[in-house]
Design an enzyme around this catalytic site. Sequence first.
Site, PDB file in Angstrom:
ATOM      1  N   HIS A 119      23.115 -11.426   5.705  1.00 23.71           N
ATOM      2  CA  HIS A 119      22.564 -12.682   5.065  1.00 23.71           C
ATOM      3  C   HIS A 119      22.295 -12.725   3.549  1.00 23.71           C
ATOM      4  O   HIS A 119      22.760 -13.672   3.018  1.00 23.71           O
ATOM      5  CB  HIS A 119      21.091 -12.730   5.900  1.00 23.71           C
ATOM      6  N   GLU A 120      21.861 -11.521   2.922  1.00 22.51           N
ATOM      7  CA  GLU A 120      21.459 -11.711   1.587  1.00 22.51           C
ATOM      8  C   GLU A 120      22.751 -11.698   0.950  1.00 22.51           C
ATOM      9  O   GLU A 120      23.016 -12.204  -0.178  1.00 22.51           O
ATOM     10  CB  GLU A 120      20.629 -10.438   1.199  1.00 22.51           C
TER      11      GLU A 120
ATOM     12  N   HIS B  47      23.935 -15.194   0.509  1.00 21.32           N
ATOM     13  CA  HIS B  47      23.256 -15.752  -0.713  1.00 21.32           C
ATOM     14  C   HIS B  47      23.770 -15.275  -1.930  1.00 21.32           C
ATOM     15  O   HIS B  47      24.123 -16.214  -2.681  1.00 21.32           O
ATOM     16  CB  HIS B  47      21.595 -15.299  -0.524  1.00 21.32           C
TER      17      HIS B  47
ATOM     18  N   PRO C 173       0.856  -1.281  -0.117  1.00 19.58           N
ATOM     19  CA  PRO C 173       0.200   0.042  -0.157  1.00 19.58           C
ATOM     20  C   PRO C 173       0.626   1.146  -0.034  1.00 19.58           C
ATOM     21  O   PRO C 173       1.940   1.217   0.767  1.00 19.58           O
ATOM     22  CB  PRO C 173      -0.741  -0.207   1.460  1.00 19.58           C
ATOM     23  N   GLY C 174       0.433   2.398  -0.765  1.00 18.81           N
ATOM     24  CA  GLY C 174       0.914   3.449  -0.696  1.00 18.81           C
ATOM     25  C   GLY C 174       2.244   3.626  -1.548  1.00 18.81           C
ATOM     26  O   GLY C 174       3.179   4.525  -1.504  1.00 18.81           O
ATOM     27  N   THR C 175       2.649   2.510  -2.364  1.00 18.02           N
ATOM     28  CA  THR C 175       3.861   2.768  -3.297  1.00 18.02           C
ATOM     29  C   THR C 175       3.478   3.603  -4.426  1.00 18.02           C
ATOM     30  O   THR C 175       4.342   3.644  -5.369  1.00 18.02           O
ATOM     31  CB  THR C 175       4.346   1.376  -3.721  1.00 18.02           C
ATOM     32  N   GLY C 176       2.278   3.846  -4.769  1.00 16.83           N
ATOM     33  CA  GLY C 176       2.198   4.601  -5.736  1.00 16.83           C
ATOM     34  C   GLY C 176       1.323   3.933  -7.199  1.00 16.83           C
ATOM     35  O   GLY C 176       1.408   4.366  -8.186  1.00 16.83           O
ATOM     36  N   LYS C 177       0.800   2.638  -6.978  1.00 14.14           N
ATOM     37  CA  LYS C 177      -0.154   2.142  -7.908  1.00 14.14           C
ATOM     38  C   LYS C 177      -1.231   2.805  -8.554  1.00 14.14           C
ATOM     39  O   LYS C 177      -1.198   3.101  -9.827  1.00 14.14           O
ATOM     40  CB  LYS C 177      -0.552   0.777  -7.437  1.00 14.14           C
TER      41      LYS C 177
END
Length: 657
Positions: free
Chosen positions: A439-440, A443, A218-222
């Site tokens: 962590h990432e 990977h 929500p709120g990301t600008g869709k």
Amino acid sequence: MSDKESNNNNDDNNFFNKNPLITFALFSVIIILLFKVVVGEGGGLGNETSQGNVRTKQVSYSKFKELVNTKSLSKVEIGQTYIKAKSADGQVYSTRIVPGDTKLIEELDKQGIEYTGFSETNWFTEMFGFLLPFLIIIAIWMFFAGRMQKSMGSGMLGMGNSKKMINSEKPKTKFDDVAGVEEAKEEVQEIVDFLKHPGRYVEIGAKIPKGVLLVGSPGTGKTLLAKAVAGEADVPFFSVSGSSFIEMFVGVGAARVRDLFEQAKKDAPSIIFIDEIDAIGKSRAAGGMMGGNDEREQTLNQLLAEMDGFGTDTPIIILAATNRPEILDSALLRPGRFDRQVLVDKPDFEGRIKILKVHMKNVKIDDDVEIEEVARLTAGLAGADLANIINEAALLAGRKSQKTVKQENLFESVERAIAGLSKKSRRINTKEKKIVAYHESGHALLAETTEGAKKVSKVSIVPRGLAALGYTLNKPEENRFMMQRNEMWAEVDVLLGGRAAEEVFIGEISTGAGNDLERATDIIKSMVQTYGMSDIAGLMVLEKSKQSFLGGGQQSSREYSEKMAENMDEFIKSSLNEHYASVIARLEEYKDAIEDMVALLYKKENITGEEVQEIIINFEKENNIDSKVHIVTDEIKEELKEDAKMTKTSKDEEENK
Ligand code: ADP
Ligand code: ZN
């Protein structure tokens, strides 16, 4: 298709479907009128007072007796308190009964006058008694509708009129107003072009997507992006919210969908935007426990029918927004429907700076403000939060009678936003950020340096959704349905890389790797049980995967000995340990490369596969190590780009328990 016919039908239904309140009122009036006709004048002689075209004459009882005796009456009706009588010439008389006259019946008999009794309940009480159940039903219905309205945000008043629920506008929003989501903008660019020049595409016979799913928190600008598509193409924008379709009256949602498409077709080229499509598009299987939701299903079916109903040459594009694409009904995602997904991600550091700049345009900002500082403090927040922060800061500045917004206003506003949000959504704290970054990176390093592993396309420490704190996206090397043994082991190594990095670099392990370990275990198990890739069972297949008919998961029955089970457990455990040890060794060898990755992740939050490779190769050069990065030719690189566009799969998400 007989379009005309079905349209006419639609219109008839529409009126009543769209106006349930009016329908209800009409219905009530008709009932009341019927009632009046049947009951009020049911006696045939008219009412006590003059009404309609039958004149009733009030007379005294003695006058009435006189009429009886002179045989001038043709019919008499006797109630509890009064009598109605009709003379031969059609005149109707009424009179109040004098109690105690027991001989009246005898006299009527003697004169041979036809008489009947009637029940003289009062019109009002009768009506009231009749309407009472209706009133109760309405009251109950209003009560529930009110509650539904609260929980779904759709107006009870809007219920009657679907035109009101459909917003139609010609937005002035442009792509420049949407910041930090460059990839998404690129992907919808094509739609803009199609809406501007539909003719070009139709002539060539190009198939333009009908439905595009905008996926993101929500709120990301869709919504903003959808509006910008309409704004850039200069076409009308019809928007509704998925939840507004679902109402008390079955059929209203479907009618509304019909309306929506009708309007959009009339004004084509146009954009239809459906916010919260999961409200209607929830998988039917997933909602099964709640019992069938007819309304939702009808609405969904109508939507599918409408989408299938117009050809690719009709310049209407349907954009829909959701933050949970995985719960959508698969029917919605089929070709010709919402077969394209565009990720509208939470912004990274650069993205946040851009968004902040967009919203600072309309606010007087002091020269001392350092946008980078604000962006650094707001990791994990969406565009809407950032817009809010700027506005809050402006309000604070206004309250203090400042002429411009100062850095301190922004800091205070950020603090408030974070305090308010920390409960609702995930915002990682510094400690978590460190863990996630290592962590990432773990990977990513393993993915790039292990023969047979899928290459990295993106590493991110921007939290996604509620569960994932960070993720590493892998590119599929090619579209494949088969894996070789070394590739499976490589995947195990990559999965273990996250946990191992936590141990090596932080000296403590977290719950973040739970899902990784589970997947690694599953891979080894399937190698033993299903694919005959171990010495334990050799070629013997221990577990047949029985696809359950209804897709309800796999059932399995054990068809092997206790000893075999023990051996298998032992094998899984020891090979996990073995691989874990080699992964740790690799990480220690590449320690500085990991540190570089982490530093870059801290700075940018998202890093690309190329950047990861560059870091590793540089490190190898500096330390005179033979490069372990598996080489990709330019040709394959191009293919990978295409693949990565189409299938953003194999994401690795950490559950935070
Ligand atoms: P969504 O539909 O994804 O929930 P919205 O498009 O409704 O989000 O965003 C709400 C508001 O937040 C927008 O009107 C805009 O002011 C601001 N906003 C959100 N994302 C962005 C962005 N990427 N760029 C600029 N502003 C944004
Ligand atoms: Zn992981």
